[in-house]
Write an enzyme that holds these catalytic residues in place. Structure first.
Site, mmCIF file in Angstrom:
data_model
loop_
_atom_site.group_PDB
_atom_site.id
_atom_site.type_symbol
_atom_site.label_atom_id
_atom_site.label_comp_id
_atom_site.label_asym_id
_atom_site.label_seq_id
_atom_site.Cartn_x
_atom_site.Cartn_y
_atom_site.Cartn_z
ATOM 1 N N LYS A 13 -0.459 -9.508 3.929
ATOM 2 C CA LYS A 13 -1.826 -8.975 3.887
ATOM 3 C C LYS A 13 -1.960 -8.057 2.675
ATOM 4 C CE LYS A 13 -1.217 -7.699 8.175
ATOM 5 N NZ LYS A 13 -1.372 -7.077 9.497
ATOM 6 N N ASP A 109 6.322 -2.050 9.454
ATOM 7 C CA ASP A 109 5.022 -2.512 9.952
ATOM 8 C C ASP A 109 4.534 -1.643 11.098
ATOM 9 O OD1 ASP A 109 7.199 -3.490 11.440
ATOM 10 O OD2 ASP A 109 6.067 -5.220 12.158
#
Length: 253
Positions: A13, A109
């Site tokens: 992303k 993450d």
């Protein structure tokens, strides 16, 4: 303008920020065999499509859960953006206090999700990241990361059911109209989707018993699908990890 990349097991992303505003975002497939030139050409193609130029980028921050790809991305950034990227890792200020027994075990993450959620909603807050794996995080009122839970993601669950049975087909992950399926496909969809909803609700319930009442924020590809089936999710934020990356960059620039 700041450029950030959240490298996950399935997708990378990417986001461009002007101050606190997310100007553009896009995704590319995570390919551990891709070269720096392949990644670079994909990035430049997206920049051209968005009418942006690499020269406008002031700094770059990368978070990666795949260490083997980091050298390739580092080389790509230096070649195509003429910048030295920062990576989320030891020595980077995040703004949250990690209460893990061994903080080095915590995936970057999950750190991004915690930082992004605390930035947007404050604490206490519970995060759910519906990615390749589904991860839950608990953040206190003071911004301490208390811990959480990790379980197989919806896609992994579906693939395991197909791969380890002889006669069950691959299916589309969507909500069936009824819990009681009248075909093999709808029965599988019911079991996977509704079973997963039950798992999410139970984990959230138990986390709240341990940490007290908290806002629940979801992100990731299957967040919308699961949120349609339960009222335990308060907010959906698709760009939570990118917001976390931008916040971390600001703290370290």
């Amino acid at each position: 303008m700041i450029f950030v990349m959240d490298v996950g097991n399935t997708n990378i992303k990417c986001g461009m920020f002007q101050g606190d505003d997310l100007v553009h975002s896009f995704r590319i497939t995570t390919d551990i065999d891709a070269t720096s030139d392949q990644f670079g050409i994909q990035m430049i193609d997206f920049f051209n499509y968005l009418d942006q130029v690499p020269e406008d980028i002031e700094g770059i921050l990368i978070s990666s859960v795949i260490p083997s790809i980091n050298y390739t991305l580092d080389h790509m950034v230096r070649e195509y953006f003429k910048k030295k990227p920062m990576f989320v890792g030891p020595g980077i200020k995040t703004g949250i206090n990690i209460k893990y027994d061994n903080p080095k075990e915590l995936g970057t993450d999950r750190i991004l999700t915690a930082v992004g959620a605390f930035e947007l909603y404050g604490g206490p807050v519970i995060t759910i990241d519906f990615g390749t794996a589904t991860s839950f995080g608990a953040i206190s009122e003071k911004g301490d990361f208390l811990g959480g839970a990790i379980c197989p993601g919806l896609k992994i669950t579906s693939e395991a059911l197909t791969n380890y049975t002889a006669n069950l087909p691959r299916i589309e992950l969507k909500r069936p109209r009824k819990v009681i399926g009248r075909t093999t496909v709808t029965s599988m969809q019911s079991g996977i989707i509704h079973g997963y909803v039950g798992q999410v609700q139970y984990i959230i319930e138990r986390m709240k018993e341990e940490m007290g009442e908290a806002k629940v924020v979801a992100t990731g590809g299957f967040a919308e699908l699961i949120a349609q089936e339960t009222n335990c999710i308060d907010e959906i934020s698709p760009t939570l990890t990118l917001i976390g990356l931008n916040k971390i960059y600001r703290k370290n620039s």
